[in-house]
Write an enzyme that holds these catalytic residues in place. Structure first.
Site, mmCIF file in Angstrom:
data_model
loop_
_atom_site.group_PDB
_atom_site.id
_atom_site.type_symbol
_atom_site.label_atom_id
_atom_site.label_comp_id
_atom_site.label_asym_id
_atom_site.label_seq_id
_atom_site.Cartn_x
_atom_site.Cartn_y
_atom_site.Cartn_z
ATOM 1 N N TYR A 90 -11.948 -10.490 3.363
ATOM 2 C CA TYR A 90 -12.565 -10.060 4.632
ATOM 3 C C TYR A 90 -13.902 -10.772 4.851
ATOM 4 C CZ TYR A 90 -14.951 -6.826 7.886
ATOM 5 O OH TYR A 90 -15.648 -6.261 8.931
ATOM 6 N N SER A 115 -19.584 -10.007 11.049
ATOM 7 C CA SER A 115 -20.096 -8.880 10.251
ATOM 8 C C SER A 115 -21.199 -9.426 9.351
ATOM 9 C CB SER A 115 -18.971 -8.324 9.374
ATOM 10 O OG SER A 115 -19.505 -7.536 8.328
ATOM 11 N N THR A 163 -17.737 4.038 12.202
ATOM 12 C CA THR A 163 -16.424 4.094 12.858
ATOM 13 C C THR A 163 -15.381 4.406 11.784
ATOM 14 O OG1 THR A 163 -15.814 1.801 12.423
ATOM 15 C CG2 THR A 163 -17.105 2.200 14.425
ATOM 16 N N LYS A 181 -15.001 -13.318 7.979
ATOM 17 C CA LYS A 181 -16.141 -13.099 8.874
ATOM 18 C C LYS A 181 -17.099 -14.294 8.841
ATOM 19 C CE LYS A 181 -14.834 -9.209 10.631
ATOM 20 N NZ LYS A 181 -14.557 -9.060 12.068
ATOM 21 N N ILE A 206 -16.173 0.151 17.966
ATOM 22 C CA ILE A 206 -17.068 -0.824 18.602
ATOM 23 C C ILE A 206 -16.457 -1.384 19.895
ATOM 24 C CG2 ILE A 206 -18.130 -3.097 18.267
ATOM 25 C CD1 ILE A 206 -18.291 -2.409 15.221
HETATM 26 N N1 LIG Z 1 -17.592 -0.588 11.447
HETATM 27 C C1 LIG Z 1 -18.354 -1.474 10.831
HETATM 28 O O1 LIG Z 1 -19.237 -1.121 10.004
HETATM 29 C C2 LIG Z 1 -18.223 -2.918 11.112
HETATM 30 C C3 LIG Z 1 -17.176 -3.445 11.845
HETATM 31 N N2 LIG Z 1 -17.120 -4.791 12.094
HETATM 32 C C4 LIG Z 1 -16.021 -5.359 12.852
HETATM 33 O O2 LIG Z 1 -15.891 -4.706 14.093
HETATM 34 C C5 LIG Z 1 -14.544 -4.771 14.536
HETATM 35 C C6 LIG Z 1 -14.101 -3.411 15.011
HETATM 36 O O3 LIG Z 1 -14.286 -2.487 14.010
HETATM 37 P P1 LIG Z 1 -14.504 -0.928 14.300
HETATM 38 O O4 LIG Z 1 -14.762 -0.671 15.708
HETATM 39 O O5 LIG Z 1 -15.449 -0.476 13.261
HETATM 40 O O6 LIG Z 1 -13.048 -0.383 13.913
HETATM 41 P P2 LIG Z 1 -12.191 0.858 14.431
HETATM 42 O O7 LIG Z 1 -11.217 1.124 13.354
HETATM 43 O O8 LIG Z 1 -13.071 1.962 14.899
HETATM 44 O O9 LIG Z 1 -11.428 0.271 15.708
HETATM 45 C C7 LIG Z 1 -10.558 -0.806 15.589
HETATM 46 C C8 LIG Z 1 -9.861 -1.029 16.918
HETATM 47 O O10 LIG Z 1 -9.086 -2.210 16.821
HETATM 48 C C9 LIG Z 1 -7.703 -1.914 17.089
HETATM 49 N N3 LIG Z 1 -6.942 -2.855 16.275
HETATM 50 C C10 LIG Z 1 -6.801 -2.902 14.941
HETATM 51 N N4 LIG Z 1 -6.027 -3.923 14.578
HETATM 52 C C11 LIG Z 1 -5.672 -4.573 15.708
HETATM 53 C C12 LIG Z 1 -4.877 -5.719 16.008
HETATM 54 N N5 LIG Z 1 -4.255 -6.404 15.049
HETATM 55 N N6 LIG Z 1 -4.744 -6.084 17.297
HETATM 56 C C13 LIG Z 1 -5.357 -5.399 18.277
HETATM 57 N N7 LIG Z 1 -6.089 -4.306 18.073
HETATM 58 C C14 LIG Z 1 -6.254 -3.898 16.794
HETATM 59 C C15 LIG Z 1 -7.566 -0.425 16.776
HETATM 60 O O11 LIG Z 1 -6.540 0.274 17.494
HETATM 61 P P3 LIG Z 1 -4.979 0.321 17.008
HETATM 62 O O12 LIG Z 1 -4.971 1.029 15.705
HETATM 63 O O13 LIG Z 1 -4.283 1.051 18.123
HETATM 64 O O14 LIG Z 1 -4.557 -1.099 16.912
HETATM 65 C C16 LIG Z 1 -8.918 0.066 17.289
HETATM 66 O O15 LIG Z 1 -8.900 0.200 18.699
HETATM 67 C C17 LIG Z 1 -13.743 -5.364 13.369
HETATM 68 O O16 LIG Z 1 -13.534 -6.723 13.654
HETATM 69 C C18 LIG Z 1 -14.679 -5.215 12.188
HETATM 70 O O17 LIG Z 1 -14.474 -6.214 11.249
HETATM 71 C C19 LIG Z 1 -18.089 -5.637 11.652
HETATM 72 C C20 LIG Z 1 -19.133 -5.167 10.938
HETATM 73 C C21 LIG Z 1 -19.283 -3.793 10.591
HETATM 74 O O1 LIG Z 2 -16.082 -3.809 6.715
HETATM 75 C C1 LIG Z 2 -17.310 -3.736 6.578
HETATM 76 N N1 LIG Z 2 -17.947 -2.894 5.730
HETATM 77 C C2 LIG Z 2 -19.292 -3.067 5.830
HETATM 78 C C3 LIG Z 2 -20.318 -2.451 5.151
HETATM 79 C C4 LIG Z 2 -21.621 -2.839 5.446
HETATM 80 C C5 LIG Z 2 -21.868 -3.809 6.389
HETATM 81 C C6 LIG Z 2 -20.830 -4.439 7.061
HETATM 82 C C7 LIG Z 2 -19.540 -4.049 6.770
HETATM 83 C C8 LIG Z 2 -18.273 -4.495 7.267
HETATM 84 O O2 LIG Z 2 -18.038 -5.360 8.100
#
Ligand SMILES: NC(=O)C1=CN([C@@H]2O[C@H](COP(=O)(O)OP(=O)(O)OC[C@H]3O[C@@H](n4cnc5c(N)ncnc54)[C@H](OP(=O)(O)O)[C@@H]3O)[C@@H](O)[C@H]2O)C=CC1
Ligand SMILES: O=C1Nc2ccccc2C1=O
Length: 288
Positions: A193, A180, A228, A197, A55
């Protein structure tokens, strides 16, 4: 003179003067005004955490495509290098540095990086989040609580406090947090988690109120399930991705890009009267 005319004619008179005096042909000016407008974030500086994948990466690309200078970061140098190279090859203005948002010295480095090439900071998008636990909430260790709340909730607030003077120098700014749907509809076995959120929704409201007098807007996006790497660890949960697909109205899982346009909008002046909002990006979930 124009001053002696009634207001409506005065305005028209100034407009006509502007057209006459300008040395730029009208057609060129209209075109360039349109071009500038299409880059709604031109010359703005954006810091985006957790932005080398998923994201955050999609948001970084979108903001840069809309004209912003973007500073990306994540924990791993290799990920930062890859992401910066990819986006620079697309002709976008992007730099990056390693920053684990939970580490104070890394946050200092991120701020310094953002100020290296630019005079201030306009936007902060806090995407970085972690979820190391699939299991019982009450069984979670203190270490797990500290990690999840530290990275997901404390870090955005602490980073913003470091960036604040540089946003104030610009006369305002926009902050976007990433929560989230788990904040509203707890996901089984992800209690800590989920809690982090939900806390972000409150953080958004409190910061919005506190920073409004400074012209800094704070909003959050509330994504549903987005395809992702993040959700890979949840394969152990008692649902399949296609189960989840069925409960979302638009009948598909989200793509990282689905979260990018709304963030760009929230940063832009089109959203100049919007603050303290938590905006769901989940294809409509009837259970919310
Ligand atoms: N995917 C989903 O369904 C959902 C995601 N979210 C939220 O979206 C956000 C991003 O998730 P998503 O894009 O799916 O995850 P990804 O795993 O695809 O990407 C995560 C990114 O964050 C970096 N990262 C992880 N930990 C840290 C840290 N401590 N400091 C800085 N960078 C960090 C990772 O790189 P590196 O490993 O190099 O640090 C990577 O670039 C999260 O906050 C998640 O809770 C919310 C709802 C749904
Ligand atoms: O980590 C997550 N898992 C999920 C599954 C469904 C919807 C949101 C999320 C998150 O934020």
């Amino acid at each position: 003179t124009a001053r002696q005319l009634p207001p409506m004619f005065r305005a028209l008179s100034w407009t006509l003067r502007g057209l006459h005096c300008s040395s730029i042909p009208l057609s060129t000016r209209m075109f360039s005004e349109r071009a500038d407008k299409s880059r709604s974030l031109a010359d703005k500086v954006a810091v985006i955490t957790g932005s080398t994948k998923g994201i955050g990466f999609a948001i970084a690309r979108h903001l840069a495509q809309n004209g912003a200078h973007v500073v990306i970061c994540s924990r791993k140098q290799w990920n930062v290098d890859q992401a910066v190279t990819t986006l620079q090859k697309e002709g976008l203005s992007v730099t990056g540095t390693v920053c684990h948002v939970g580490k104070a010295e890394d946050r200092d480095r991120l701020v310094a990086k953002a100020l290296e090439h630019h005079k201030g900071i306009d936007f902060l998008v806090c995407v970085a989040g972690v979820n190391p636990l699939v299991g019982s909430t009450l069984g979670a260790s203190e270490q797990v609580w500290d990690k999840i709340l530290g990275v997901n909730v404390k870090a955005p607030a602490l980073l913003l406090s470091q960036l604040l003077p540089h946003m104030e120098n610009r006369g305002g700014g926009s902050v976007v947090l990433v929560s989230s749907v788990a904040a509203y509809m707890p996901i089984s076995k992800l209690g800590v988690y989920n809690t982090s959120k939900t806390a972000l929704l409150g953080l958004c409201k409190s910061l919005a109120m506190e920073l409004a007098p400074k012209g800094i807007r704070v909003n959050s996006i509330v994504p549903g399930l987005i395809k992702t790497d993040f959700i890979q660890m949840e394969k152990t949960l008692p649902y399949t991705l296609s189960d989840l697909n069925k409960i979302y109205g638009l009948q598909r899982l989200g793509e990282p890009e689905d979260c990018a346009g709304i963030v760009s909008f929230l940063c832009s002046s089109d959203a100049s009267y919007i603050t303290g909002e938590n905006i769901t990006v989940a294809g409509y979930s009837p259970k919310l």
